[in-house]
Write a protein that holds these residues in place. Structure first.
Motif, PDB file in Angstrom:
ATOM      1  N   VAL A 199     -83.954   3.450  35.908  1.00 10.24           N
ATOM      2  CA  VAL A 199     -84.891   3.735  34.817  1.00 10.24           C
ATOM      3  C   VAL A 199     -84.460   5.037  34.160  1.00 10.24           C
ATOM      4  CG1 VAL A 199     -87.276   4.271  34.183  1.00 10.24           C
ATOM      5  CG2 VAL A 199     -86.818   2.597  35.999  1.00 10.24           C
ATOM      6  N   ASP A 200     -84.387   5.024  32.831  1.00  6.04           N
ATOM      7  CA  ASP A 200     -84.036   6.220  32.064  1.00  6.04           C
ATOM      8  C   ASP A 200     -85.323   6.942  31.675  1.00  6.04           C
ATOM      9  OD1 ASP A 200     -83.154   8.151  30.317  1.00  6.04           O
ATOM     10  OD2 ASP A 200     -82.194   6.759  28.907  1.00  6.04           O
ATOM     11  N   LEU A 201     -85.546   8.088  32.287  1.00  5.60           N
ATOM     12  CA  LEU A 201     -86.784   8.826  32.027  1.00  5.60           C
ATOM     13  C   LEU A 201     -86.845   9.404  30.616  1.00  5.60           C
ATOM     14  CD1 LEU A 201     -87.174  10.758  35.414  1.00  5.60           C
ATOM     15  CD2 LEU A 201     -88.307   8.640  34.707  1.00  5.60           C
ATOM     16  N   THR A 202     -85.722   9.412  29.902  1.00  5.91           N
ATOM     17  CA  THR A 202     -85.697   9.961  28.540  1.00  5.91           C
ATOM     18  C   THR A 202     -85.686   8.871  27.465  1.00  5.91           C
ATOM     19  OG1 THR A 202     -83.269  10.035  28.383  1.00  5.91           O
ATOM     20  CG2 THR A 202     -84.357  11.907  29.420  1.00  5.91           C
ATOM     21  N   ALA A 203     -85.753   7.619  27.881  1.00  4.91           N
ATOM     22  CA  ALA A 203     -85.658   6.512  26.926  1.00  4.91           C
ATOM     23  C   ALA A 203     -86.854   6.491  25.974  1.00  4.91           C
ATOM     24  CB  ALA A 203     -85.582   5.190  27.682  1.00  4.91           C
ATOM     25  N   ASP A 204     -86.693   5.779  24.841  1.00  3.64           N
ATOM     26  CA  ASP A 204     -87.830   5.616  23.941  1.00  3.64           C
ATOM     27  C   ASP A 204     -88.887   4.763  24.643  1.00  3.64           C
ATOM     28  OD1 ASP A 204     -87.485   2.697  23.300  1.00  3.64           O
ATOM     29  OD2 ASP A 204     -85.630   3.400  22.387  1.00  3.64           O
ATOM     30  N   ALA A 205     -90.078   4.758  24.101  1.00  2.00           N
ATOM     31  CA  ALA A 205     -91.222   4.140  24.779  1.00  2.00           C
ATOM     32  C   ALA A 205     -90.989   2.672  25.118  1.00  2.00           C
ATOM     33  CB  ALA A 205     -92.478   4.290  23.922  1.00  2.00           C
ATOM     34  N   ALA A 206     -90.411   1.910  24.197  1.00  2.00           N
ATOM     35  CA  ALA A 206     -90.219   0.483  24.420  1.00  2.00           C
ATOM     36  C   ALA A 206     -89.213   0.240  25.543  1.00  2.00           C
ATOM     37  CB  ALA A 206     -89.759  -0.190  23.133  1.00  2.00           C
ATOM     38  N   ARG A 207     -88.125   0.978  25.516  1.00  2.00           N
ATOM     39  CA  ARG A 207     -87.089   0.798  26.540  1.00  2.00           C
ATOM     40  C   ARG A 207     -87.595   1.249  27.902  1.00  2.00           C
ATOM     41  NH1 ARG A 207     -82.028   3.982  27.548  1.00  2.00           N
ATOM     42  NH2 ARG A 207     -80.683   2.655  28.795  1.00  2.00           N
ATOM     43  N   SER A 235     -89.853  -1.416  29.270  1.00  2.00           N
ATOM     44  CA  SER A 235     -89.084  -2.577  29.723  1.00  2.00           C
ATOM     45  C   SER A 235     -88.439  -2.314  31.078  1.00  2.00           C
ATOM     46  CB  SER A 235     -88.010  -2.914  28.684  1.00  2.00           C
ATOM     47  OG  SER A 235     -87.162  -3.945  29.148  1.00  2.00           O
ATOM     48  N   GLN A 236     -87.845  -1.139  31.238  1.00  2.00           N
ATOM     49  CA  GLN A 236     -87.204  -0.799  32.501  1.00  2.00           C
ATOM     50  C   GLN A 236     -88.230  -0.655  33.623  1.00  2.00           C
ATOM     51  OE1 GLN A 236     -84.919   2.719  31.546  1.00  2.00           O
ATOM     52  NE2 GLN A 236     -83.149   1.512  30.885  1.00  2.00           N
ATOM     53  N   LEU A 237     -89.384  -0.111  33.285  1.00  2.00           N
ATOM     54  CA  LEU A 237     -90.442   0.039  34.285  1.00  2.00           C
ATOM     55  C   LEU A 237     -90.920  -1.341  34.754  1.00  2.00           C
ATOM     56  CD1 LEU A 237     -92.091   2.371  35.623  1.00  2.00           C
ATOM     57  CD2 LEU A 237     -93.872   1.882  33.932  1.00  2.00           C
ATOM     58  N   ALA A 238     -91.006  -2.285  33.832  1.00  2.00           N
ATOM     59  CA  ALA A 238     -91.456  -3.632  34.183  1.00  2.00           C
ATOM     60  C   ALA A 238     -90.457  -4.328  35.105  1.00  2.00           C
ATOM     61  CB  ALA A 238     -91.669  -4.457  32.916  1.00  2.00           C
ATOM     62  N   GLU A 239     -89.186  -3.999  34.963  1.00  2.00           N
ATOM     63  CA  GLU A 239     -88.143  -4.611  35.787  1.00  2.00           C
ATOM     64  C   GLU A 239     -87.972  -3.903  37.129  1.00  2.00           C
ATOM     65  OE1 GLU A 239     -84.732  -4.294  33.342  1.00  2.00           O
ATOM     66  OE2 GLU A 239     -85.329  -5.896  31.961  1.00  2.00           O
ATOM     67  N   LEU A 240     -88.551  -2.709  37.258  1.00  2.00           N
ATOM     68  CA  LEU A 240     -88.321  -1.901  38.451  1.00  2.00           C
ATOM     69  C   LEU A 240     -88.803  -2.546  39.749  1.00  2.00           C
ATOM     70  CD1 LEU A 240     -87.158   0.722  39.555  1.00  2.00           C
ATOM     71  CD2 LEU A 240     -89.356   1.832  39.063  1.00  2.00           C
ATOM     72  N   ASN A 245     -84.250  18.175  21.476  1.00  2.00           N
ATOM     73  CA  ASN A 245     -84.230  18.686  20.100  1.00  2.00           C
ATOM     74  C   ASN A 245     -85.575  18.571  19.405  1.00  2.00           C
ATOM     75  OD1 ASN A 245     -81.897  19.973  19.196  1.00  2.00           O
ATOM     76  ND2 ASN A 245     -80.772  18.044  18.957  1.00  2.00           N
ATOM     77  N   GLU A 246     -86.486  17.764  19.936  1.00  2.00           N
ATOM     78  CA  GLU A 246     -87.768  17.527  19.278  1.00  2.00           C
ATOM     79  C   GLU A 246     -88.970  17.941  20.116  1.00  2.00           C
ATOM     80  OE1 GLU A 246     -87.758  13.431  18.241  1.00  2.00           O
ATOM     81  OE2 GLU A 246     -86.089  13.606  16.812  1.00  2.00           O
ATOM     82  N   LEU A 247     -88.922  17.683  21.424  1.00  2.00           N
ATOM     83  CA  LEU A 247     -90.066  17.969  22.277  1.00  2.00           C
ATOM     84  C   LEU A 247     -90.007  19.406  22.804  1.00  2.00           C
ATOM     85  CD1 LEU A 247     -90.350  14.699  24.397  1.00  2.00           C
ATOM     86  CD2 LEU A 247     -91.540  15.284  22.275  1.00  2.00           C
ATOM     87  N   THR A 248     -91.089  20.128  22.633  1.00  2.00           N
ATOM     88  CA  THR A 248     -91.176  21.464  23.223  1.00  2.00           C
ATOM     89  C   THR A 248     -91.236  21.335  24.737  1.00  2.00           C
ATOM     90  OG1 THR A 248     -93.591  21.448  23.186  1.00  2.00           O
ATOM     91  CG2 THR A 248     -92.456  22.333  21.224  1.00  2.00           C
ATOM     92  N   TYR A 249     -91.085  22.452  25.421  1.00  2.42           N
ATOM     93  CA  TYR A 249     -91.114  22.432  26.885  1.00  2.42           C
ATOM     94  C   TYR A 249     -92.400  21.771  27.390  1.00  2.42           C
ATOM     95  CZ  TYR A 249     -90.362  24.074  31.678  1.00  2.42           C
ATOM     96  OH  TYR A 249     -90.156  24.141  33.034  1.00  2.42           O
ATOM     97  N   ARG A 250     -93.549  22.172  26.842  1.00  2.00           N
ATOM     98  CA  ARG A 250     -94.829  21.648  27.328  1.00  2.00           C
ATOM     99  C   ARG A 250     -94.966  20.154  27.078  1.00  2.00           C
ATOM    100  NH1 ARG A 250     -99.911  25.163  25.574  1.00  2.00           N
ATOM    101  NH2 ARG A 250    -100.891  23.532  26.833  1.00  2.00           N
ATOM    102  N   ARG A 251     -94.548  19.701  25.896  1.00  2.00           N
ATOM    103  CA  ARG A 251     -94.654  18.267  25.593  1.00  2.00           C
ATOM    104  C   ARG A 251     -93.685  17.463  26.459  1.00  2.00           C
ATOM    105  NH1 ARG A 251     -93.867  16.969  19.535  1.00  2.00           N
ATOM    106  NH2 ARG A 251     -94.323  14.878  20.336  1.00  2.00           N
ATOM    107  N   ASN A 252     -92.490  17.984  26.654  1.00  2.00           N
ATOM    108  CA  ASN A 252     -91.505  17.301  27.485  1.00  2.00           C
ATOM    109  C   ASN A 252     -91.969  17.265  28.943  1.00  2.00           C
ATOM    110  OD1 ASN A 252     -89.125  15.876  27.750  1.00  2.00           O
ATOM    111  ND2 ASN A 252     -87.793  17.656  27.664  1.00  2.00           N
ATOM    112  N   PHE A 253     -92.567  18.357  29.392  1.00  2.00           N
ATOM    113  CA  PHE A 253     -93.088  18.443  30.756  1.00  2.00           C
ATOM    114  C   PHE A 253     -94.157  17.373  30.973  1.00  2.00           C
ATOM    115  CE2 PHE A 253     -95.523  20.072  34.290  1.00  2.00           C
ATOM    116  CZ  PHE A 253     -94.606  20.758  35.085  1.00  2.00           C
ATOM    117  N   ALA A 254     -95.044  17.235  30.005  1.00  2.00           N
ATOM    118  CA  ALA A 254     -96.113  16.242  30.120  1.00  2.00           C
ATOM    119  C   ALA A 254     -95.544  14.828  30.158  1.00  2.00           C
ATOM    120  CB  ALA A 254     -97.084  16.386  28.952  1.00  2.00           C
ATOM    121  N   ARG A 255     -94.536  14.564  29.324  1.00  2.00           N
ATOM    122  CA  ARG A 255     -93.940  13.229  29.304  1.00  2.00           C
ATOM    123  C   ARG A 255     -93.224  12.927  30.619  1.00  2.00           C
ATOM    124  NH1 ARG A 255     -89.342  10.701  25.280  1.00  2.00           N
ATOM    125  NH2 ARG A 255     -88.043  12.217  26.361  1.00  2.00           N
ATOM    126  N   TYR A 256     -92.463  13.881  31.106  1.00  2.00           N
ATOM    127  CA  TYR A 256     -91.765  13.686  32.372  1.00  2.00           C
ATOM    128  C   TYR A 256     -92.751  13.459  33.516  1.00  2.00           C
ATOM    129  CZ  TYR A 256     -86.683  14.232  31.906  1.00  2.00           C
ATOM    130  OH  TYR A 256     -85.352  14.028  31.657  1.00  2.00           O
TER     131      TYR A 256
END
Length: 281
Positions: free
Chosen positions: A70-78, A81-86, A110-121
């Motif tokens: 699973v690519d933790l940095t992938a776009d939402a759709a990808r 999809s990977q999570l469903a296959e896991l 390049n787009e997500l600040t530290y806090r936003r990226n932290f929350a997504r991760y």
């Protein structure tokens, strides 16, 4: 004294070899484990998965970790999809006897600040971990330390041991741990005492490498390393000594991204790798 067991990862050495050849090379050169190849295992009939693990045992080997599919940095759709296959892929690893997996944290955006990226991760790690935990697979996260890498985009992200522990703590899961690498530990200016602050059960896997002696710490490049113990730039003995002090008893592999090894026959690459790993262990 805790047991550190050598793990052969042909992929980490830039080698494309079949599973059977990897097993033979590992046995010949004294490795204790072979990294689990999910692609190979997924191609086996269900009733042969346990047999693959038994074949390792017959050669005195065990499974090393598998890469996280699973690519933790992938776009939402990808990612969805990977999570469903896991679950299906976890079932394959579990049937074969694999007990740990891991991935790396991309240390900038390049787009997500530290806090936003932290929350997504945090959210994505928790979703992935729920599935891995159900399959009795430990989940390791590797931070990436070179400044030449994390400083190349607008917003630097997690790239140190302390930050990684904070990220893991935010998930609230005891199943998520750390993949430690001497190279990232060194480029993050960390010390053996930093490692001694860990519990053994926080460490899922370990990589050992060395750095170029003709470069300063902040000049080291992520994809240009050396075999462990060959330059003396990284205090590999202090690193491994600290892990023994805390009682770590898991896999250790080499991931050198070495130009000197590129193009050499697989047997020669594994032989050189085994010699360097034996020397530091």
């Amino acid at each position: 004294m805790s047991e550190l067991w050598s793990n052969l990862s042909c992929g980490a050495l830039g080698l494309k070899v079949e599973f059977d050849e990897a097993v033979e090379l590992a046995a010949e050169f004294g490795f204790a484990a072979v990294e689990a190849d999910l692609g190979y295992l997924a191609g086996l009939p269900q009733d042969q998965l346990a047999t693959a693990g038994k074949r390792l045992g017959e050669r005195g080997l065990r499974w090393g970790p598998a890469g996280l599919p699973v690519d933790l940095t992938a776009d939402a759709a990808r990612f969805a999809s990977q999570l469903a296959e896991l679950p299906g892929k976890v079932a394959i690893l579990q049937a074969a006897g694999v007990d740990r997996t891991g991935t790396w944290i991309r240390p900038m955006h390049n787009e997500l600040t530290y806090r936003r990226n932290f929350a997504r991760y945090t959210e994505r790690i928790a979703l992935v971990d729920e599935i891995l935990r159900g399959g009795n697979l430990r989940f390791g996260l590797e931070y990436v330390g070179p400044k030449t890498f994390w400083s190349t985009e607008l917003y630097p992200f997690v790239h140190t041991l302390r930050e990684t522990r904070e990220l893991i703590a935010a998930t609230g899961s005891k199943n998520v741990g750390i993949v430690l690498d001497t190279y990232h530990w060194y480029t993050s200016a960390e010390t053996p005492d930093d490692l001694r602050s860990l519990r053994a059960d926080e460490v899922v896997a370990v990589d050992v490498n060395d750095a170029h002696a003709d470069r300063e710490r902040d000049e080291q490049m992520d994809l240009d390393r050396c075999l462990p113990g060959t330059t003396g730039t990284i205090d590999v003995a202090g690193f491994l000594g600290a892990l023994r002090d805390i009682g770590y008893d898991g896999p250790v592999k080499v991931e050198p991204f070495s130009k000197e090894l590129k193009g050499l026959p697989a047997r020669e690459v594994v032989e050189k790798t085994a010699a360097s790993l034996k020397a530091v262990l």
